[in-house]
Write an enzyme that holds these catalytic residues in place. Structure first.
Site, PDB file in Angstrom:
ATOM      1  N   CYS A 111       0.891  -1.149   0.000  1.00 53.16           N
ATOM      2  CA  CYS A 111       0.000   0.000   0.000  1.00 53.16           C
ATOM      3  C   CYS A 111       0.933   1.202   0.000  1.00 53.16           C
ATOM      4  CB  CYS A 111      -0.915   0.025   1.225  1.00 53.16           C
ATOM      5  SG  CYS A 111      -1.929   1.519   1.265  1.00 53.16           S
ATOM      6  N   CYS A 114      -0.365   4.061   2.650  1.00 49.22           N
ATOM      7  CA  CYS A 114      -0.491   3.768   4.084  1.00 49.22           C
ATOM      8  C   CYS A 114      -0.284   2.291   4.325  1.00 49.22           C
ATOM      9  CB  CYS A 114      -1.779   4.308   4.677  1.00 49.22           C
ATOM     10  SG  CYS A 114      -3.284   3.890   3.793  1.00 49.22           S
ATOM     11  N   SER A 115      -1.328   1.560   4.677  1.00 48.60           N
ATOM     12  CA  SER A 115      -1.086   0.174   5.082  1.00 48.60           C
ATOM     13  C   SER A 115      -2.299  -0.712   4.826  1.00 48.60           C
ATOM     14  CB  SER A 115      -0.714   0.134   6.557  1.00 48.60           C
ATOM     15  OG  SER A 115      -1.731   0.762   7.313  1.00 48.60           O
ATOM     16  N   CYS A 116      -3.093  -0.409   3.778  1.00 44.33           N
ATOM     17  CA  CYS A 116      -4.261  -1.232   3.478  1.00 44.33           C
ATOM     18  C   CYS A 116      -3.831  -2.684   3.309  1.00 44.33           C
ATOM     19  CB  CYS A 116      -4.953  -0.720   2.212  1.00 44.33           C
ATOM     20  SG  CYS A 116      -5.573   0.962   2.405  1.00 44.33           S
TER      21      CYS A 116
HETATM   22 FE    FE Z   1      -3.807   2.275   2.690  1.00 42.24          FE
END
Ligand code: FE
Length: 207
Positions: A111, A114-116
């Protein structure tokens, strides 16, 4: 598809404050003290993500896809429907797309903003997945990143990098390892590592 960050409110994010553990403890004390949260409910949520939800669930999906061509077809066509057959669903996993590794193509997930991450299949993302370095370099120099994870692919294998968003999370279906022909589902699932389902690893070799 533009990366929509309207989801950040309910989303773990890389931009953590300093000393997050202290801040969490302070918030928890205030919220419980004011009667705004039930400590037992909070424990239940933590328990869910520490013990119940994790890569063992994604591994069950992959192992099933390895042994059952019809399930594999359904997984690649509509991952959420296939997951539901195994009772797997939940927040941060609403729109999962399964991408299959082959001799010609290796898939890897990041991602970039961010951190999906598909929580119901893999649990909470590891720290490196949320790091600035991984998010930037996975796209720019995927082969070097893979080498640092100990993955060296044949020259002719293409690397395809998938950028997760709030709308779509990816599950990599790693290649079934050689020598795993006689194994049952549980033994196959044990070969499927978390990293192999992100694409930064390969499925393990049978003992
Ligand atoms: Fe994300």
């Amino acid at each position: 598809m533009p990366h929509d960050h309207s989801h950040d409110d309910d989303h773990p994010h890389a931009l953590l404050p300093p000393e997050p553990a202290l801040r969490v403890k302070a918030l928890q004390t205030i919220l419980v003290g004011k009667g705004l949260v039930d400590p037992e409910a909070m424990e239940a949520i933590l328990e869910t993500y520490e013990r119940k939800v994790g890569p063992h669930l994604g591994a069950q999906v992959v192992a099933r896809a390895w042994v059952d061509p019809a399930f594999r077809g359904r997984l690649l066509a509509d991952a959420n429907a296939a997951m539901a057959e195994l009772g797997i669903a939940g927040r941060q996993g609403e729109h999962v797309v399964a991408v299959e590794n082959t001799a010609g193509t290796h898939n890897m997930v990041v991602c970039t903003l961010c951190s999906c991450y598909p929580w119901p299949l893999l649990g909470i993302p590891p720290a490196w997945y949320k790091s600035d370095a991984y998010r930037a370099r996975a796209v720019r120099e995927p082969r070097r990143v893979l080498a640092e994870f100990g993955v060296t692919l044949p020259e002719g294998t293409k690397v395809r990098v998938w950028d997760s968003t709030a709308e779509v999370r990816y599950l990599v279906v790693p290649m079934r390892p050689e020598g795993s022909e006689g194994l049952d589902l549980a033994a196959l699932a044990a070969l499927v590592t978390r990293d192999s389902m992100i694409g930064t690893g390969l499925a393990g070799a049978p003992a």
